[in-house]
Design a protein around this motif. Structure first.
Motif, mmCIF file in Angstrom:
data_model
loop_
_atom_site.group_PDB
_atom_site.id
_atom_site.type_symbol
_atom_site.label_atom_id
_atom_site.label_comp_id
_atom_site.label_asym_id
_atom_site.label_seq_id
_atom_site.Cartn_x
_atom_site.Cartn_y
_atom_site.Cartn_z
ATOM 1 N N LYS A 11 0.846 -1.203 0.000
ATOM 2 C CA LYS A 11 0.000 0.000 0.000
ATOM 3 C C LYS A 11 0.888 1.262 0.000
ATOM 4 O O LYS A 11 1.963 1.239 -0.583
ATOM 5 N N HIS A 94 -8.420 -3.345 -6.048
ATOM 6 C CA HIS A 94 -8.346 -3.463 -4.589
ATOM 7 C C HIS A 94 -9.497 -2.665 -3.968
ATOM 8 O O HIS A 94 -9.884 -1.615 -4.490
ATOM 9 N N GLU A 166 -11.015 -10.609 -0.728
ATOM 10 C CA GLU A 166 -10.649 -9.805 0.438
ATOM 11 C C GLU A 166 -11.889 -9.135 1.025
ATOM 12 O O GLU A 166 -12.303 -8.068 0.548
ATOM 13 N N GLY A 172 -7.172 -4.785 7.344
ATOM 14 C CA GLY A 172 -6.549 -3.844 8.268
ATOM 15 C C GLY A 172 -7.278 -3.704 9.594
ATOM 16 O O GLY A 172 -6.995 -2.798 10.376
HETATM 17 P P1 PGA Z 1 -4.366 -6.447 5.608
HETATM 18 O O1 PGA Z 1 -4.601 -5.967 4.087
HETATM 19 O O2 PGA Z 1 -3.602 -7.743 5.541
HETATM 20 O O3 PGA Z 1 -3.578 -5.341 6.247
HETATM 21 O O4 PGA Z 1 -5.711 -6.643 6.219
HETATM 22 C C1 PGA Z 1 -4.842 -6.891 3.068
HETATM 23 C C2 PGA Z 1 -5.024 -6.168 1.758
HETATM 24 O O5 PGA Z 1 -5.664 -5.110 1.727
HETATM 25 O O6 PGA Z 1 -4.534 -6.633 0.703
#
Ligand code: PGA
Length: 250
Positions: A11, A94, A166, A172
């Protein structure tokens, strides 16, 4: 037999210098894995990270790209530009792009078509928000994201796509989907691919899970029959990523 895929999505984190230092640190650990490993740094760090990993099989990809080759698209980066520095994988759709930057299903579809037309490997993301999950509409929602993204994609191109499921409520947040919850959706995505193409394509396509995946839960998730690995956010920024890459070997 589908090979395990483990990908780190950094990110908007790490300057080129920080990225170079970190990737040097994890390089030997991720290079000898029994998995296909991808790292998705921010655009500015792509070159540095590629240089560090050039003598390994680890693939370096971009987190986004635009649908045109060049022109008056302020702030955007094209597939040609990425390929000019040897980048051949890209994350598409995403949930942060969809939610914060208002990317529509149509735009995600156009980006998928563009990436495939350039011979790039797209990681196509899909997933429901909390409200859609709580209303129990998530299966239809995700399958419609898949159908829209894959519209007009040929069967020979379809199996080049890596799908990442996801759930937005798990990204997150530290709130990870259980193995059963993630498996249920990944199996349903695989059935949608079978409906659209064939059993062979459905059996060959890779489907990853993403959302608060870490060293403590990766093995359980990656052991599910329809989960072929993970797209890792937060834990992909830490040395823990090496253990996630190797989690099925112990
Ligand atoms: P995360 O993010 O592992 O921090 O939850 C995953 C992603 O957005 O690809």
């Amino acid at each position: 037999m589908r090979k395990l895929i483990v990908a780190a999505n950094w990110k908007m984190n790490k300057t080129p210098e920080e990225a170079g230092i970190f990737v040097e640190e994890i390089k030997s650990g991720i290079a000898d894995a029994n998995a296909d490993v991808y790292v998705f740094p921010p655009f500015l760090a792509l070159q540095t990270v590629s240089d560090v990993l050039k003598d390994t099989d680890v693939k370096v990809g971009a987190q986004n790209m635009y649908i045109e080759d060049k022109g008056a698209y302020t702030g955007e980066i094209s597939a040609d530009m990425l390929q000019s520095i040897g980048i051949n994988s890209v994350i598409i759709g995403h949930s942060e792009r969809r939610q914060i930057f208002k990317e529509s299903d149509e735009m995600v579809h156009a980006k998928l078509i563009k990436a495939l037309s350039k011979g790039m490997t797209p990681i196509l993301c899909c997933g429901e928000d909390l409200e859609t999950r709580e209303n129990n509409k998530f299966m239809d929602f995700i399958n419609s994201q898949i159908k829209s993204a894959f519209a007009d994609v040929s069967e020979s191109d379809a199996c080049k796509v890596i799908i990442a499921y996801e759930p937005v409520w798990a990204i997150g947040t530290g709130k990870v989907a259980t193995g059963e919850q993630a498996e249920q959706v990944c199996a349903s995505i695989r059935s949608t691919i079978e409906e659209m193409y064939s059993k062979e394509t459905a059996d060959n396509i890779h489907i990853l899970y993403g959302g608060s995946c870490n060293v403590g839960n990766a093995k359980e998730l990656f052991s599910m029959p329809d989960i072929d690995g993970g797209l890792i956010g937060g834990a992909g920024l830490k040395p823990e990523f090496v253990d996630i890459v190797h989690c099925k070997e112990k």
